[in-house]
Design an enzyme around this catalytic site. Structure first.
Site, PDB file in Angstrom:
ATOM      1  N   SER A  65       0.850  -1.201   0.000  1.00 28.33           N
ATOM      2  CA  SER A  65       0.000   0.000   0.000  1.00 28.33           C
ATOM      3  C   SER A  65       0.878   1.241   0.000  1.00 28.33           C
ATOM      4  CB  SER A  65      -0.868   0.021   1.265  1.00 28.33           C
ATOM      5  OG  SER A  65      -0.069   0.320   2.405  1.00 28.33           O
ATOM      6  N   ASP A  66       0.373   2.333  -0.573  1.00 28.44           N
ATOM      7  CA  ASP A  66       1.033   3.608  -0.336  1.00 28.44           C
ATOM      8  C   ASP A  66       0.890   3.893   1.162  1.00 28.44           C
ATOM      9  OD1 ASP A  66       2.382   5.964  -0.635  1.00 28.44           O
ATOM     10  OD2 ASP A  66       1.151   6.710  -2.265  1.00 28.44           O
ATOM     11  N   CYS A  67       1.782   4.732   1.680  1.00 23.72           N
ATOM     12  CA  CYS A  67       1.927   4.793   3.135  1.00 23.72           C
ATOM     13  C   CYS A  67       0.674   5.321   3.839  1.00 23.72           C
ATOM     14  CB  CYS A  67       3.174   5.580   3.482  1.00 23.72           C
ATOM     15  SG  CYS A  67       4.602   4.685   2.824  1.00 23.72           S
TER      16      CYS A  67
ATOM     17  N   SER B 230      -2.319   4.077   3.407  1.00 15.04           N
ATOM     18  CA  SER B 230      -3.574   4.006   2.636  1.00 15.04           C
ATOM     19  C   SER B 230      -4.626   3.131   3.285  1.00 15.04           C
ATOM     20  CB  SER B 230      -3.410   3.449   1.241  1.00 15.04           C
ATOM     21  OG  SER B 230      -2.294   3.647   0.634  1.00 15.04           O
TER      22      SER B 230
END
Length: 733
Positions: free
Chosen positions: A251-253, A255
């Protein structure tokens, strides 16, 4: 000692080693391994691991520690700049250097082996603050960049082993950070099936298919109402099912947290965790999976087998990297001596030279002459900068050369900043700048943007030079005794129509953010040591373009019925400041078509073709033919007809017959950069993949090859026509 346990045995298959290790872990140990700062498992001799390192254009990120034996690492130009080189072998070479330095620092305990780069989102809107990190606006260019850079990073080996693990991000349709009160955490990107297949997903598919990337990162935004990190169609069905990713999804940080706390997509944190893992997420950049996975299992929203599946993907990548091989792991010979080497720093300089675009050169004012231009006024807020040149997601460079320092190696300089910073809020220093220009043999203005104007979490509101920069340029040009060169440092495009139209401004260069050696490269181009050969990887729009469409409108195609102008060179046909693919040189080239097919038969290999609209629409579904049998050879000769050796990028664009409601716009399909000596000739051989390059996407997101006349365009004047017809009766049941 654990080195006798099966998971440590290099002789065993990775699959068996992973299975053995997972079988030894408690549920809590498994869960603490699903986050970027994975906890140590001391009883098995497994150290903690930080998954988050960056390698956008050099080693960087939270998993990297500079100092001691590793005071810095080679800092290459920002990606938008190296993309402008259109040089595929350069992109791979940079990836190889960055991974050499990453491995060396890992061996010294100063970095990880999992790098969350490259960023291959499409630079859809010129205001986007992160456009600088991408290879530009074109799917073909972005795909070639992605595959080559990933191969350079990961080792491009025939085996399953990895030098470092790259990660293509941010999947998908992510290209808005913070604009007009709307941010990426709350944005729902409404995207048509056509745009997703034709534009947004193209570079990610290339990452997996051609680059064999070891990871994909899902984005913050929602796509059509679903957070990307919790969308089983996007993750499980497409990335794993259709594309067959051999690696992990991260995941993007934060998310996973964002979908609960910001988007209110789930009622509880446990739901956010369960939805993400079941959709195909393996690793959380952030704490959510570590904190809430056990609760999700207790409440029956998730089971341990789901956790095991995610952990299998993570551990498999670590095993492929050799992280459990002890002294038998690869690349142990790399160390401090392999970071910031002269060869690496030379490549950073070469990359900067190859990324500089010559946009204007009236009366061949450039190159400057050290005998005629003995004193040069170097003016502007970016004329003596260091950190500005390395853009964002940068580490600590080996050393810097500023534009002023670079020019000073050639001639005597008079330096005036003209403005206090790029925001240029006042005219107090204009007088001194004008005076300097009045007494010099030539003037170089280094203007543009920096991270205070465009960056992550900050999109631009306009396309003009900030503050009083435009006035400074015009006033200095008027006062200048000799020729005036405008050098623009920026990630995004700038509307400099005023400078194009000012007869006093002889030349314009765009240098992007040129990295640690930027000043040397700029000076080498100004004085003709380097012949510029780069091309714009994005359209430069006039300021009034952005008044016609909000950043939030994801539609690529123009829609005259609502006054929507379309996006990028493929769909926007209005006035531009400089077009995509534009770039001048100090010499001249003449391409000629040597050979290419004129008629192609496309076999129908699926009985389904007769049951649906394939034949009615006179376009064959890519899935209903044998793509391997219809690749085409196109040979082009490039002659250097000028007075200086140089490089030329042969760009082949295609237009295809219309399919249904989808008109076929001119689009880049293949390109190759060649170096040609004065009076010399080089042959470029393209292999055109019909299914990939000459198919069009209909409004349902289906790729088809239209029958009829396809045109290939090389430069402004050359056109080659190929007629496609389908062949009936070659059915394989």
């Amino acid at each position: 000692m654990t080195n006798n346990l099966p998971f440590c045995k290099v002789s065993l298959h990775i699959r068996d080693r992973v299975k053995d290790l997972i079988g030894r872990l408690t549920l809590q140990e498994k869960i603490r391994s699903l986050v970027n700062n994975a906890a140590p498992i001391d009883r098995l001799g497994i150290k903690g691991y930080e998954w988050w390192s960056e390698a956008l254009h050099g080693v960087a990120g939270p998993g990297v520690k500079f100092g001691g034996e590793f005071p810095g690492a080679t800092s290459f130009p920002q990606v938008i700049t190296t993309a402008a080189s259109f040089n595929q072998s350069l992109w791979e070479a940079i990836g190889k250097v960055v991974s050499d330095e990453g491995r060396a620092m890992y061996n010294g305990g100063s970095a990880g082996l999992t790098y969350w780069s490259p960023n291959v989102n499409i630079f859809r809107d010129p205001r986007w603050g992160r456009g600088q990190e991408t290879p530009g606006e074109d799917p073909a260019l972005s795909s070639h960049y992605a595959a080559n850079y990933v191969r350079g990073l990961q080792g491009n080996g025939a085996t399953n082993k990895l030098k470092v693990a790259a990660c293509c991000k941010h999947y998908t349709a992510y290209d808005l950070d913070k604009w007009n009160g709307i941010d990426r955490f709350h944005f729902n990107a409404k995207v048509s099936k056509q745009d997703l297949e034709e534009t947004y997903n193209v570079p990610f598919k290339a990452c997996v298919y051609e680059g064999k990337v070891a990871s994909i990162m899902c984005s913050y935004n929602q796509v059509n109402g679903k957070p990307t990190c919790a969308d089983p169609t996007l993750l499980r069905d497409v990335i794993r099912g259709q594309w067959r990713l051999n690696g992990y999804i991260v995941s993007d940080c934060d998310s996973v947290q964002v979908m609960h706390t910001d988007q209110h997509y789930t009622v509880t944190p446990e739901d956010a965790v369960a939805d993400s893992i079941k959709a195909g997420l393996d690793l959380d950049c952030g704490p959510y999976l570590a904190v809430y996975t056990e609760g999700a299992i207790r409440s029956g929203k998730l089971n341990e087998a789901d956790v095991d599946r995610a952990l299998t993907n993570l551990l498999t990548v670590q095993m492929r990297l050799g992280m459990f091989d002890g002294p038998r792991q690869p690349y142990l010979n790399l160390g401090p001596k392999d970071v910031c080497t002269p060869a690496h720093q030379q490549l950073a300089l070469e990359a900067a030279r190859q990324g500089i675009v010559l946009l204007q050169n009236r009366n061949r004012a450039l190159p400057l002459s050290t005998s005629r231009h003995r004193t040069i006024a170097v003016i502007g807020p970016n004329s003596d900068v260091t950190v500005t040149m390395i853009g964002n997601y940068a580490g600590v460079p080996c050393a810097y050369t500023t534009p002023l320092q670079g020019i000073s190696r050639y001639v005597k300089t008079i330096h005036e900043a003209g403005c206090a910073g790029v925001s240029c809020g006042g005219r107090q220093q204009f007088g001194a700048a004008e005076a300097a220009a009045g007494q010099a043999d030539a003037t170089v203005l280094v203007m543009g943007l920096d991270q205070s104007i465009e960056r992550e979490e900050l999109d631009r509101t306009g396309l003009l030079l900030p503050g009083y920069q435009q006035e400074l340029v015009s006033r200095v040009a008027r006062a200048s005794r000799g020729p005036v060169v405008l050098v623009l440092m920026s990630g995004g495009p700038i509307d400099v129509t005023f400078a194009k139209n000012d007869p006093k401004i002889a030349a314009i260069l765009w240098v992007g953010y040129p990295g640690q050696a930027g000043g040397t490269a700029i000076a080498d181009v100004l004085f003709g040591t380097t012949n510029p050969g780069a091309r714009l990887p994005m359209t430069w729009y006039p300021q009034d373009y952005i008044t016609k469409l909000p950043m939030t409108d994801m539609a690529m195609h123009a829609d005259p019925s609502r006054g929507y102008p379309g996006r990028t060179y493929r769909f926007y046909k209005g006035p531009v400041v400089f077009p995509f693919g534009y770039g001048l040189t100090y010499t001249s080239f003449r391409p000629t078509i040597v050979s290419g097919p004129t008629k192609v038969s496309v076999p129908i290999t699926s009985p389904k073709a007769f049951k649906n609209t394939t034949l009615l629409s006179n376009a064959i579904r890519v899935s209903h033919t044998n793509c391997d049998t219809i690749s085409l050879g196109l040979h082009i000769d490039v002659e250097n007809t000028g007075e200086m050796d140089g490089t030329h990028t042969v760009m082949v664009f295609a237009t295809s017959p219309t399919v249904g409601e989808s008109s076929s716009e001119k689009r880049l399909i293949v390109f190759e950069k060649v170096h040609v000596l004065v009076g010399g000739k080089q042959r470029v051989r393209f292999n055109i993949d019909t299914c990939k390059h000459l198919s069009v996407v209909d409004q349902f997101g289906i790729r088809r090859i239209p029958m009829g006349e396809h045109n290939l365009h090389i430069g402004d004047d050359l056109k080659h026509t190929i007629f496609f017809q389908n062949v009936m009766g070659i059915i394989k049941s």
